[in-house]
Design an enzyme around this catalytic site. Structure first.
Site, PDB file in Angstrom:
ATOM      1  N   VAL A  48       0.846  -1.197   0.000  1.00 58.42           N
ATOM      2  CA  VAL A  48       0.000   0.000   0.000  1.00 58.42           C
ATOM      3  C   VAL A  48       0.884   1.250   0.000  1.00 58.42           C
ATOM      4  CG1 VAL A  48      -2.180  -0.855   0.968  1.00 58.42           C
ATOM      5  CG2 VAL A  48      -0.263  -0.371   2.505  1.00 58.42           C
ATOM      6  N   ARG A  91       4.163   2.392  -2.566  1.00 60.60           N
ATOM      7  CA  ARG A  91       4.250   2.832  -3.959  1.00 60.60           C
ATOM      8  C   ARG A  91       4.658   1.632  -4.804  1.00 60.60           C
ATOM      9  NH1 ARG A  91       1.344   6.604  -3.307  1.00 60.60           N
ATOM     10  NH2 ARG A  91       1.881   8.824  -3.437  1.00 60.60           N
ATOM     11  N   ASP A  97      -2.243  -2.511  -3.939  1.00 59.07           N
ATOM     12  CA  ASP A  97      -3.036  -1.321  -4.265  1.00 59.07           C
ATOM     13  C   ASP A  97      -2.287  -0.434  -5.244  1.00 59.07           C
ATOM     14  OD1 ASP A  97      -5.389   0.295  -3.808  1.00 59.07           O
ATOM     15  OD2 ASP A  97      -4.086   1.713  -2.743  1.00 59.07           O
ATOM     16  N   GLU A 111       0.896   2.433 -13.474  1.00 58.10           N
ATOM     17  CA  GLU A 111      -0.542   2.619 -13.244  1.00 58.10           C
ATOM     18  C   GLU A 111      -1.099   3.492 -14.358  1.00 58.10           C
ATOM     19  OE1 GLU A 111      -1.181   4.066  -9.244  1.00 58.10           O
ATOM     20  OE2 GLU A 111       0.074   2.498  -8.408  1.00 58.10           O
ATOM     21  N   HIS A 118      -5.370   1.592  -6.545  1.00 60.48           N
ATOM     22  CA  HIS A 118      -4.724   2.719  -5.833  1.00 60.48           C
ATOM     23  C   HIS A 118      -5.769   3.564  -5.104  1.00 60.48           C
ATOM     24  CE1 HIS A 118      -0.930   5.482  -5.844  1.00 60.48           C
ATOM     25  NE2 HIS A 118      -1.627   5.604  -4.724  1.00 60.48           N
ATOM     26  N   SER A 131      -6.638   2.645  -1.668  1.00 60.59           N
ATOM     27  CA  SER A 131      -6.672   2.233  -0.263  1.00 60.59           C
ATOM     28  C   SER A 131      -6.787   3.434   0.667  1.00 60.59           C
ATOM     29  CB  SER A 131      -5.435   1.405   0.102  1.00 60.59           C
ATOM     30  OG  SER A 131      -4.284   2.202   0.110  1.00 60.59           O
ATOM     31  N   ALA A 132      -6.374   4.609   0.211  1.00 61.11           N
ATOM     32  CA  ALA A 132      -6.416   5.802   1.067  1.00 61.11           C
ATOM     33  C   ALA A 132      -7.707   6.592   0.905  1.00 61.11           C
ATOM     34  CB  ALA A 132      -5.240   6.715   0.722  1.00 61.11           C
TER      35      ALA A 132
END
Lengths: 315, 315
Positions: free
Chosen positions: A225, A227, A251, A256, A275, A277-278
């Site tokens: 989670v 980079r 994630d 990407e 990407h 998760s936050a």
């Protein structure tokens, strides 16, 4: 004073900003003349980059949207003495909750349940060996900042034992134990779950490579989670093929968006999230709070107050 | 003394049992003559029922495999003065972990991630409103025994506020608050997550019916990890159709196995697991411990020691 709000910033938090002595510009309203007058940018997009590339610009401070700031031109910011602030601290709970979900997804064999739904076919056989619990699991968490600490807090509350990895091995809140990033090789085989939440720097690029994964024997779950470029994806796939890593939850990715022809999609034992998760509905007020607080200080004192990035360290 | 071990009991825990003065029988070795000599049964199957139906049998104690004992012939056990013990306490963590998974599955929008995988097509758009967190969620948990208390403990550790529902409204460990089962109607609209973990009794059969669901306005998640017949499935589906209940996670059903033509399979906002929320590799030693402990007491004193079921209450 002119402030540029980049396309990264969602509409929901562009309202209720301080109004006195401030003009807000966005990608639709910005003009070439503004490039020489804007003093503050919120978030990053190609207009912010144009601003940085404009001779004699007035930009003094950029507030990032994210906690990680690896995608900013750090050398240019250093050379131009621009202050960069991040949103570290705002995303901790969302990421920690997502990490728990990843662990529980495999521990409670959600692949079985979801295959069952796809086939509309109940499977009542008892897979005792496939189903396990969070208690007594050993977590090795790379990164002991805000996010790592919240992951450790939640893992511990659910009965886990948490070891943090950081540069010097200094103690960190919520961790049972910590080790330096050159001293974990004798405990790594004992870990059930490894989590990477380190920022991307030259040191952490491809930190999780063949050599790293070859130390493992039967890791239950590898989570990234942090980079994407911190993990050598081909080395991870090799470890999954070898059974050194039983499950992975990712994630973030080296590239990407993850390409449709990536072999990662074909691993049933790999959980892929985009990407996010936050991301949460709760994060937006927190992101706005950091910007508004820093803006108020900037308007009064000429510099932001919190979350200032050390451009040399890269976080 | 002869002890019958039913087909319910997994192989893994049939070893290392007390040996002195004890003969263990199973469904392959049991004979008609044994039916008049067996004093103890572990688990339930049709041989246990034959035993109960045999005139002048010697059965005195049954140790169940499960925490819930609704499937036993309670009246017959009462009439014949047979002691029934359950495994209450052994499954708490597995069920509580599964409840967390259910909540996080929807809060972190796993349907999106799994659709993405199916199509091998990254979706990088930011669904802020679809993604949320465990903190500040209000839990209303029906059942405040061992399992309810562990669900409350974990929900609270992750920032939730927990209200328990039990018969009298008496206080219970780990709950912020408790209410009696006839006094929750003024707080039910505030709940984010409702969990049923009540045993199945005449009072709890179809407790969650049209009248119950009609009190809700926009419940985030309804979870049933108790017993299927406590929920009127058609009423739940109506509530899902109306939007009164946004998501549901069900481990138990009015009829198990859930039939392939059940409309429940077609609800993307319903997570279905095959009555395995209590199952884990860790549970088996716990189940064995309860039996062995009670057997030792039975051999010494003529009756088991712990987990004795009140057959009138039904749990």
């Amino acid at each position: 004073m002119k402030i540029y709000i980049s396309d990264q910033i969602p509409k929901q938090i562009r309202t209720n900003l301080p109004k006195d002595n401030v003009t807000y510009l966005n990608s639709s309203s910005i003009t070439k003349a503004d490039l020489k007058e804007i003093q503050v940018a919120w978030g990053y997009d190609h207009h912010v980059q144009s601003l940085l590339d404009t001779p004699h610009h007035q930009l003094k401070w950029i507030q990032s949207f994210s906690a990680g700031i690896d995608y900013f031109p750090k050398q240019q910011l250093t050379d131009q003495k621009i202050t960069l602030t991040n949103t570290s601290g705002v995303h901790s709970e969302a990421i920690a909750n997502t990490v728990l979900l990843y662990a529980l997804y495999f521990m409670r064999d959600m692949n079985l349940a979801l295959n069952m739904r796809r086939q509309k076919q109940w499977d009542g056989s008892r897979h005792y060996e496939e189903l396990t619990l969070l208690s007594n699991k050993k977590w090795l968490i790379f990164g002991t900042g805000h996010i790592g600490q919240e992951i450790a807090r939640e893992a511990k509350a659910l009965g886990g034992y948490t070891t943090g990895v950081n540069h010097s091995g200094h103690a960190a809140t919520n961790f049972d134990d910590t080790v330096a990033d050159n001293a974990y090789s004798n405990i790594i085989q004992d870990a059930d779950i490894i989590v990477n939440i380190l920022p991307l720097t030259p040191e952490t690029t491809h930190m999780f490579d063949h050599q790293f994964f070859n130390q493992l024997e039967h890791l239950y779950l590898f989570i990234n989670v942090g980079r994407g470029p911190s993990v050598d994806t081909s080395a991870l796939m090799q470890a999954l093929d070898d059974g050194r890593v039983k499950h992975a939850a990712l994630d973030v990715f080296e590239e990407e968006p993850l390409a449709s022809d990536s072999p990662l999609w074909d691993y049933p034992q790999v959980l892929i999230t985009p990407h996010n998760s936050a991301v949460s509905s709760e994060m937006l007020p927190g992101v706005q709070d950091v910007f508004v607080h820093n803006l108020q200080t900037f308007l009064k004192d000429g510099h932001p107050d919190t979350n200032i990035v050390d451009l040399t360290r890269g976080y």
